[in-house]
Scaffold this motif. Structure first.
Motif, PDB file in Angstrom:
ATOM      1  N   THR A   1       7.014   5.227   7.000  1.00 16.42           N
ATOM      2  CA  THR A   1       5.691   5.330   6.400  1.00 16.42           C
ATOM      3  C   THR A   1       5.518   4.250   5.338  1.00 16.42           C
ATOM      4  OG1 THR A   1       6.425   6.828   4.647  1.00 16.42           O
ATOM      5  CG2 THR A   1       5.734   7.828   6.744  1.00 16.42           C
ATOM      6  N   ARG A   2       4.282   4.071   4.894  1.00 20.07           N
ATOM      7  CA  ARG A   2       4.007   3.102   3.829  1.00 20.07           C
ATOM      8  C   ARG A   2       4.796   3.435   2.565  1.00 20.07           C
ATOM      9  NH1 ARG A   2       2.744  -1.814   3.664  1.00 20.07           N
ATOM     10  NH2 ARG A   2       4.646  -1.769   2.472  1.00 20.07           N
ATOM     11  N   GLU A   3       4.883   4.742   2.251  1.00 22.10           N
ATOM     12  CA  GLU A   3       5.628   5.162   1.065  1.00 22.10           C
ATOM     13  C   GLU A   3       7.115   4.854   1.213  1.00 22.10           C
ATOM     14  OE1 GLU A   3       3.466   6.998   2.719  1.00 22.10           O
ATOM     15  OE2 GLU A   3       1.814   7.087   1.261  1.00 22.10           O
ATOM     16  N   GLU A   4       7.667   5.092   2.408  1.00 21.68           N
ATOM     17  CA  GLU A   4       9.081   4.805   2.640  1.00 21.68           C
ATOM     18  C   GLU A   4       9.362   3.312   2.559  1.00 21.68           C
ATOM     19  OE1 GLU A   4      10.336   8.519   5.569  1.00 21.68           O
ATOM     20  OE2 GLU A   4       9.373   6.750   6.413  1.00 21.68           O
ATOM     21  N   ARG A   5       8.469   2.502   3.129  1.00 25.56           N
ATOM     22  CA  ARG A   5       8.671   1.053   3.073  1.00 25.56           C
ATOM     23  C   ARG A   5       8.610   0.553   1.631  1.00 25.56           C
ATOM     24  NH1 ARG A   5       5.064   1.283   7.512  1.00 25.56           N
ATOM     25  NH2 ARG A   5       3.365   0.355   6.278  1.00 25.56           N
ATOM     26  N   ASP A   6       7.660   1.080   0.866  1.00 22.60           N
ATOM     27  CA  ASP A   6       7.538   0.666  -0.537  1.00 22.60           C
ATOM     28  C   ASP A   6       8.782   1.059  -1.330  1.00 22.60           C
ATOM     29  OD1 ASP A   6       5.053  -0.367  -0.040  1.00 22.60           O
ATOM     30  OD2 ASP A   6       3.938   1.347  -0.850  1.00 22.60           O
ATOM     31  N   ALA A   7       9.304   2.261  -1.054  1.00 19.74           N
ATOM     32  CA  ALA A   7      10.492   2.734  -1.774  1.00 19.74           C
ATOM     33  C   ALA A   7      11.705   1.865  -1.453  1.00 19.74           C
ATOM     34  CB  ALA A   7      10.771   4.195  -1.426  1.00 19.74           C
ATOM     35  N   ILE A   8      11.857   1.489  -0.184  1.00 16.17           N
ATOM     36  CA  ILE A   8      12.985   0.641   0.216  1.00 16.17           C
ATOM     37  C   ILE A   8      12.889  -0.725  -0.454  1.00 16.17           C
ATOM     38  CG2 ILE A   8      14.026  -0.593   2.166  1.00 16.17           C
ATOM     39  CD1 ILE A   8      13.203   1.822   3.918  1.00 16.17           C
ATOM     40  N   GLU A   9      11.718  -1.338  -0.391  1.00 13.66           N
ATOM     41  CA  GLU A   9      11.558  -2.679  -0.965  1.00 13.66           C
ATOM     42  C   GLU A   9      11.714  -2.661  -2.478  1.00 13.66           C
ATOM     43  OE1 GLU A   9       7.751  -3.828   0.622  1.00 13.66           O
ATOM     44  OE2 GLU A   9       8.700  -4.873   2.318  1.00 13.66           O
ATOM     45  N   GLN A  10      11.287  -1.581  -3.114  1.00 12.93           N
ATOM     46  CA  GLN A  10      11.419  -1.492  -4.568  1.00 12.93           C
ATOM     47  C   GLN A  10      12.885  -1.389  -4.973  1.00 12.93           C
ATOM     48  OE1 GLN A  10       9.209   1.687  -6.376  1.00 12.93           O
ATOM     49  NE2 GLN A  10      10.047   1.332  -8.406  1.00 12.93           N
ATOM     50  N   ARG A  11      13.650  -0.534  -4.272  1.00 11.74           N
ATOM     51  CA  ARG A  11      15.062  -0.356  -4.628  1.00 11.74           C
ATOM     52  C   ARG A  11      15.883  -1.605  -4.355  1.00 11.74           C
ATOM     53  NH1 ARG A  11      17.328   5.441  -2.653  1.00 11.74           N
ATOM     54  NH2 ARG A  11      19.246   4.506  -3.474  1.00 11.74           N
TER      55      ARG A  11
END
Length: 347
Positions: free
Chosen positions: A92-102
């Motif tokens: 999901t968009r939220e999962e992709r954002d979380a991965i890229e942020q970490r």
């Protein structure tokens, strides 16, 4: 392991097979004919469903554990499902954002690799693995700064912009004007070279008396390079996080399999050789249970993907290892996206 072609199965058999596999991957338990008929997903009587299940078992796609009347997919069946039937669920968009942020947080590359392994474990509910880059970065600059009378901060800057530092303990007589001389010397001799190449060139020049360094500076240079070289040699070939995830409720019913898997992970070199196959293939690889001799006893699966630098060169491999009932539809695209995100971090 060769699975039968999907078109060898009737439409009814394919649907029942899909439901059994999805039910098993979701619950970890065998799926019975009564459950399939009772939920209304198959418009057949339990007896007719049992006939189809028996046929799928005869084809080697399903098996019936002695303790249950239900069926579960064999390794061959899982391979057919993954290759021909699985519908992946993109992050999901939220999962992709979380991965890229970490993975986008600043710091040494080792920290990003550790974070990636933990991230994969969190996302998959299994164990995450990352094999560190096999290539050494080339150096751009070396600087030495006194922290106090007995400690020096050594900073290495790579051509790719990565910065790492170490603290070197030294005798007091090594400090002073020798710091600047040693820094300039190290930068001049290491620029454009890997750490190993720089260490070899410096040692040869100092030993031959051609370095024009005084005794204190020579000692400082040697100590600095020795510290970095020793540190590089100690870096793990592979980082594994989340082994505790493998000890879930379903796994405890087969503790010998789990113990075998944990033994495999403890012997990292064996698992690293498996990941190396994915690196050479330069594409996502899925190893299911007995397809790979390493996991023939533990009945485990590995989903592995190479990760590349910004120039498209493969520099390492990351992946997930766990029981064969992994949620392949979710984990496969998650591993792929994490590999691409780490590649951006590598530079």
């Amino acid at each position: 392991m060769n699975s039968p072609p999907l078109n060898d199965l009737t439409e009814r058999a394919r649907e029942i097979f899909r439901l059994v596999v999805e039910g098993y991957l979701d619950s970890g338990s065998p799926v019975g004919s009564k459950a399939l008929a009772g939920e209304g997903r198959v418009n057949l009587s339990p007896a007719s469903i049992r006939n189809v299940l028996a046929d799928l078992e005869a084809r080697g796609l399903l098996s019936a554990p002695h303790t249950s009347a239900g069926r579960m997919p064999t390794d061959t069946g899982l391979r057919l499902f993954v290759d021909a039937m699985m519908q992946v669920a993109e992050p999901t968009r939220e999962e992709r954002d979380a991965i890229e942020q970490r993975l986008g947080e600043p710091g040494p590359i080792e920290r990003a690799l550790e974070e990636t392994s933990a991230l994969l474990s969190d996302l998959s509910g299994a164990a995450g693995m990352v094999m560190v880059p096999t290539r050494e970065p080339r150096l751009a600059q070396v600087s030495l700064t006194a922290l106090d009378t007995h400690r020096v901060l050594a900073v290495l800057v790579g051509e790719d912009g990565q910065i790492e530092n170490r603290i070197i303990a030294l005798p007091a007589e090594a400090l002073g004007t020798s710091l600047e001389q040693a820094s300039n010397y190290l930068t001049a001799r290491s620029a454009g070279r890997t750490l190993a190449e720089a260490a070899s060139a410096v040692e040869e020049e100092i030993a031959s008396g051609k370095s024009a360094l005084d005794e204190a500076s020579s000692d400082l240079v040697r100590r600095g390079l020795a510290t970095w070289s020793e540190d590089a040699a100690k870096r793990p070939v592979m980082i594994v996080r989340g082994q505790a995830n493998l000890l879930d409720e379903a796994a405890l019913g087969d503790i010998e399999r789990v113990r075998s898997l944990l033994d495999d992970l403890e012997s990292k070199q064996s698992v690293a050789s498996l990941l190396e196959r994915a690196r050479r293939a330069e594409a996502m690889r899925i190893f299911i249970g007995s397809e790979n001799r390493l996991f023939s006893l533990s009945g485990s699966s590995v989903i592995a993907s190479p990760y590349r630098d910004r120039e498209g060169r493969v520099v390492g491999v990351l992946g997930v290892i766990g029981p064969t009932r992994l949620n392949y539809a979710r984990v496969v695209p998650m591993v792929d996206f994490t590999a691409r995100s780490l590649g951006k971090r590598i530079g």
